[in-house]
Design a protein around this motif. Sequence first.
Motif, PDB file in Angstrom:
ATOM      1  N   MET A   1      -4.031  49.384  16.173  1.00 20.43           N
ATOM      2  CA  MET A   1      -4.845  48.051  15.414  1.00 20.43           C
ATOM      3  C   MET A   1      -5.397  47.711  16.744  1.00 20.43           C
ATOM      4  O   MET A   1      -5.747  47.797  17.227  1.00 20.43           O
ATOM      5  N   ILE A   2      -6.008  46.620  16.128  1.00 18.41           N
ATOM      6  CA  ILE A   2      -6.622  45.120  16.513  1.00 18.41           C
ATOM      7  C   ILE A   2      -5.870  44.839  18.043  1.00 18.41           C
ATOM      8  O   ILE A   2      -5.189  44.646  18.006  1.00 18.41           O
ATOM      9  N   ASP A   3      -6.454  44.916  18.961  1.00 17.52           N
ATOM     10  CA  ASP A   3      -5.965  44.228  20.235  1.00 17.52           C
ATOM     11  C   ASP A   3      -6.512  43.344  20.389  1.00 17.52           C
ATOM     12  O   ASP A   3      -7.514  42.573  19.613  1.00 17.52           O
ATOM     13  N   TRP A   4      -5.558  42.302  20.552  1.00 16.45           N
ATOM     14  CA  TRP A   4      -5.513  40.788  20.973  1.00 16.45           C
ATOM     15  C   TRP A   4      -4.473  40.393  21.704  1.00 16.45           C
ATOM     16  O   TRP A   4      -3.434  40.447  21.921  1.00 16.45           O
ATOM     17  N   SER A   5      -5.248  39.195  21.868  1.00 14.47           N
ATOM     18  CA  SER A   5      -3.650  38.306  22.834  1.00 14.47           C
ATOM     19  C   SER A   5      -3.694  36.809  22.988  1.00 14.47           C
ATOM     20  O   SER A   5      -4.926  36.833  22.669  1.00 14.47           O
ATOM     21  N   ILE A   6      -2.698  36.304  23.148  1.00 15.53           N
ATOM     22  CA  ILE A   6      -2.664  35.207  23.542  1.00 15.53           C
ATOM     23  C   ILE A   6      -2.226  34.280  24.105  1.00 15.53           C
ATOM     24  O   ILE A   6      -1.033  34.848  23.818  1.00 15.53           O
ATOM     25  N   GLU A   7      -2.757  33.536  25.286  1.00 10.71           N
ATOM     26  CA  GLU A   7      -1.600  32.957  25.967  1.00 10.71           C
ATOM     27  C   GLU A   7      -1.277  31.483  25.336  1.00 10.71           C
ATOM     28  O   GLU A   7      -2.364  30.454  25.327  1.00 10.71           O
ATOM     29  N   SER A   8      -0.724  30.489  24.821  1.00 12.97           N
ATOM     30  CA  SER A   8      -0.756  29.008  24.510  1.00 12.97           C
ATOM     31  C   SER A   8       0.442  28.858  25.724  1.00 12.97           C
ATOM     32  O   SER A   8       1.429  29.155  24.943  1.00 12.97           O
ATOM     33  N   VAL A   9      -0.120  27.037  25.647  1.00 10.68           N
ATOM     34  CA  VAL A   9       1.332  25.907  26.083  1.00 10.68           C
ATOM     35  C   VAL A   9       1.875  25.880  24.142  1.00 10.68           C
ATOM     36  O   VAL A   9       1.297  25.052  23.349  1.00 10.68           O
ATOM     37  N   THR A  10       3.023  25.861  24.476  1.00  9.63           N
ATOM     38  CA  THR A  10       3.478  25.361  22.859  1.00  9.63           C
ATOM     39  C   THR A  10       4.849  24.704  22.843  1.00  9.63           C
ATOM     40  O   THR A  10       5.386  24.514  23.726  1.00  9.63           O
ATOM     41  N   PHE A  11       4.660  23.539  22.018  1.00  8.24           N
ATOM     42  CA  PHE A  11       6.100  22.853  21.828  1.00  8.24           C
ATOM     43  C   PHE A  11       6.623  23.124  20.515  1.00  8.24           C
ATOM     44  O   PHE A  11       5.652  22.938  19.041  1.00  8.24           O
ATOM     45  N   GLY A  12       7.821  22.769  20.719  1.00  8.67           N
ATOM     46  CA  GLY A  12       8.384  23.050  18.914  1.00  8.67           C
ATOM     47  C   GLY A  12      10.107  21.722  18.977  1.00  8.67           C
ATOM     48  O   GLY A  12      10.400  21.540  19.912  1.00  8.67           O
ATOM     49  N   ASN A  13      10.193  22.015  17.791  1.00  9.78           N
ATOM     50  CA  ASN A  13      11.095  20.931  17.783  1.00  9.78           C
ATOM     51  C   ASN A  13      11.928  21.603  16.120  1.00  9.78           C
ATOM     52  O   ASN A  13      11.147  22.036  15.601  1.00  9.78           O
ATOM     53  N   CYS A  14      13.266  21.603  15.805  1.00  9.38           N
ATOM     54  CA  CYS A  14      14.120  22.004  15.227  1.00  9.38           C
ATOM     55  C   CYS A  14      14.654  21.342  14.581  1.00  9.38           C
ATOM     56  O   CYS A  14      15.646  20.595  15.972  1.00  9.38           O
ATOM     57  N   ASN A  15      16.080  21.544  13.700  1.00 10.76           N
ATOM     58  CA  ASN A  15      16.684  20.746  13.629  1.00 10.76           C
ATOM     59  C   ASN A  15      18.481  20.727  13.795  1.00 10.76           C
ATOM     60  O   ASN A  15      19.735  19.973  13.132  1.00 10.76           O
ATOM     61  N   CYS A  16      18.565  22.185  15.494  1.00  4.82           N
ATOM     62  CA  CYS A  16      19.580  22.095  15.630  1.00  4.82           C
ATOM     63  C   CYS A  16      20.109  20.739  16.686  1.00  4.82           C
ATOM     64  O   CYS A  16      18.925  20.985  17.253  1.00  4.82           O
ATOM     65  N   ASP A  17      21.066  21.006  17.684  1.00  7.13           N
ATOM     66  CA  ASP A  17      21.554  20.227  18.370  1.00  7.13           C
ATOM     67  C   ASP A  17      20.466  20.927  19.615  1.00  7.13           C
ATOM     68  O   ASP A  17      19.859  22.129  19.637  1.00  7.13           O
ATOM     69  N   TYR A  18      20.647  20.185  21.102  1.00  3.93           N
ATOM     70  CA  TYR A  18      19.347  20.664  21.874  1.00  3.93           C
ATOM     71  C   TYR A  18      20.028  21.671  22.184  1.00  3.93           C
ATOM     72  O   TYR A  18      18.588  22.854  22.440  1.00  3.93           O
ATOM     73  N   GLY A  95       1.422  37.847  11.500  1.00  4.50           N
ATOM     74  CA  GLY A  95       2.566  39.030  12.449  1.00  4.50           C
ATOM     75  C   GLY A  95       1.294  40.004  11.771  1.00  4.50           C
ATOM     76  O   GLY A  95       2.574  41.092  12.258  1.00  4.50           O
ATOM     77  N   GLY A  96       0.783  39.969  11.644  1.00  3.69           N
ATOM     78  CA  GLY A  96      -0.460  40.649  11.190  1.00  3.69           C
ATOM     79  C   GLY A  96      -1.083  41.504  12.544  1.00  3.69           C
ATOM     80  O   GLY A  96      -0.844  41.150  13.623  1.00  3.69           O
ATOM     81  N   GLU A  97      -0.904  42.775  12.833  1.00  2.50           N
ATOM     82  CA  GLU A  97      -1.638  43.933  13.717  1.00  2.50           C
ATOM     83  C   GLU A  97      -0.733  43.402  15.139  1.00  2.50           C
ATOM     84  O   GLU A  97      -0.935  43.577  15.747  1.00  2.50           O
ATOM     85  N   THR A  98       0.820  43.549  14.848  1.00  2.00           N
ATOM     86  CA  THR A  98       1.328  43.339  15.341  1.00  2.00           C
ATOM     87  C   THR A  98       2.647  44.728  15.348  1.00  2.00           C
ATOM     88  O   THR A  98       3.363  45.343  13.992  1.00  2.00           O
ATOM     89  N   GLU A  99       3.494  45.241  16.379  1.00  2.00           N
ATOM     90  CA  GLU A  99       4.691  46.231  16.101  1.00  2.00           C
ATOM     91  C   GLU A  99       5.633  45.174  15.538  1.00  2.00           C
ATOM     92  O   GLU A  99       5.934  44.140  16.006  1.00  2.00           O
ATOM     93  N   GLU A 100       6.572  46.230  14.916  1.00  2.00           N
ATOM     94  CA  GLU A 100       7.491  46.104  13.809  1.00  2.00           C
ATOM     95  C   GLU A 100       8.710  45.320  14.705  1.00  2.00           C
ATOM     96  O   GLU A 100       8.490  45.869  15.760  1.00  2.00           O
ATOM     97  N   ALA A 101       8.723  43.817  14.664  1.00  2.00           N
ATOM     98  CA  ALA A 101       9.618  42.472  14.849  1.00  2.00           C
ATOM     99  C   ALA A 101       9.305  42.843  16.773  1.00  2.00           C
ATOM    100  O   ALA A 101      10.127  42.364  17.276  1.00  2.00           O
ATOM    101  N   LYS A 102       8.434  43.187  16.853  1.00  2.00           N
ATOM    102  CA  LYS A 102       7.898  42.411  18.387  1.00  2.00           C
ATOM    103  C   LYS A 102       7.251  40.914  18.706  1.00  2.00           C
ATOM    104  O   LYS A 102       7.383  40.616  19.827  1.00  2.00           O
ATOM    105  N   THR A 103       7.052  40.200  17.614  1.00  2.00           N
ATOM    106  CA  THR A 103       7.006  38.851  18.117  1.00  2.00           C
ATOM    107  C   THR A 103       8.106  37.866  16.716  1.00  2.00           C
ATOM    108  O   THR A 103       8.221  38.159  15.942  1.00  2.00           O
ATOM    109  N   HIS A 104       7.938  36.919  17.412  1.00  2.00           N
ATOM    110  CA  HIS A 104       8.982  35.925  16.521  1.00  2.00           C
ATOM    111  C   HIS A 104       7.722  35.502  15.139  1.00  2.00           C
ATOM    112  O   HIS A 104       8.153  35.550  13.974  1.00  2.00           O
ATOM    113  N   TRP A 105       6.444  35.556  15.773  1.00  2.00           N
ATOM    114  CA  TRP A 105       5.831  35.089  14.606  1.00  2.00           C
ATOM    115  C   TRP A 105       5.474  36.331  13.534  1.00  2.00           C
ATOM    116  O   TRP A 105       5.745  36.635  11.561  1.00  2.00           O
ATOM    117  N   TRP A 106       6.315  37.378  13.522  1.00  2.00           N
ATOM    118  CA  TRP A 106       6.101  39.019  13.068  1.00  2.00           C
ATOM    119  C   TRP A 106       7.243  38.531  12.238  1.00  2.00           C
ATOM    120  O   TRP A 106       8.357  39.249  10.893  1.00  2.00           O
TER     121      TRP A 106
END
Length: 212
Positions: A1-18, A95-106
Amino acid sequence: MIDWSIESVTFGNCNCDYNCPCQFELRPTQGNCRGFEVGRIEHGHFDDISLDGLRWALLYAWPGAIFEGNGTMQAIIDERADERQRQALITVLHGGETEEAKTHWWVFHAMSSTVHEPLFKPIDVEIDIESRTARVSIPGVLVSSGQPIISPATGEEHRVRIDIPAGIEFEIAEIGSASAKATGAIELDLNDSYGQFNVIRHSGTGVVHTRV
């Protein structure tokens, strides 16, 4: 696999309760899942390609729980990214260049039967994890804001965190209230629902853990 890494400050919103049940392996509050996440990359690379300072977003929707599949997703990439950076971000967000089910993006990509073509847009985002505040504007796509939960009993800010030591998305996240409107391929109309403020540290082998 290609070597990669990301550190990201992140914000999300979904339709669930708190207390988003999905984080506790339960069914979503309304039986379905709709939302987005947006991030500002503090440090990142994909092979020899620097991703520092770029922004990204994902919009998503599932008719049931995420693990039941048949979802829809779309990536939005910072228009400032050059062609190599764009392809790098599309790869990892899908989810590319990522081991199976190892990130939520995958997982998100694997559980989506419809993956819309990425958009390249200006992404205006401000995120303060400690104060649980955020503001997002992606012209023609998304506007959103986040703020602390306010206690109905005291009228004061209420602070709560979700800690998932072995999670595939984050180790710890601050939880708040958020609202969002999105138009286009994936529509959102969220008001005072689950808001999440956290740092993502992903690589091709999964979450990069910083705590023992």
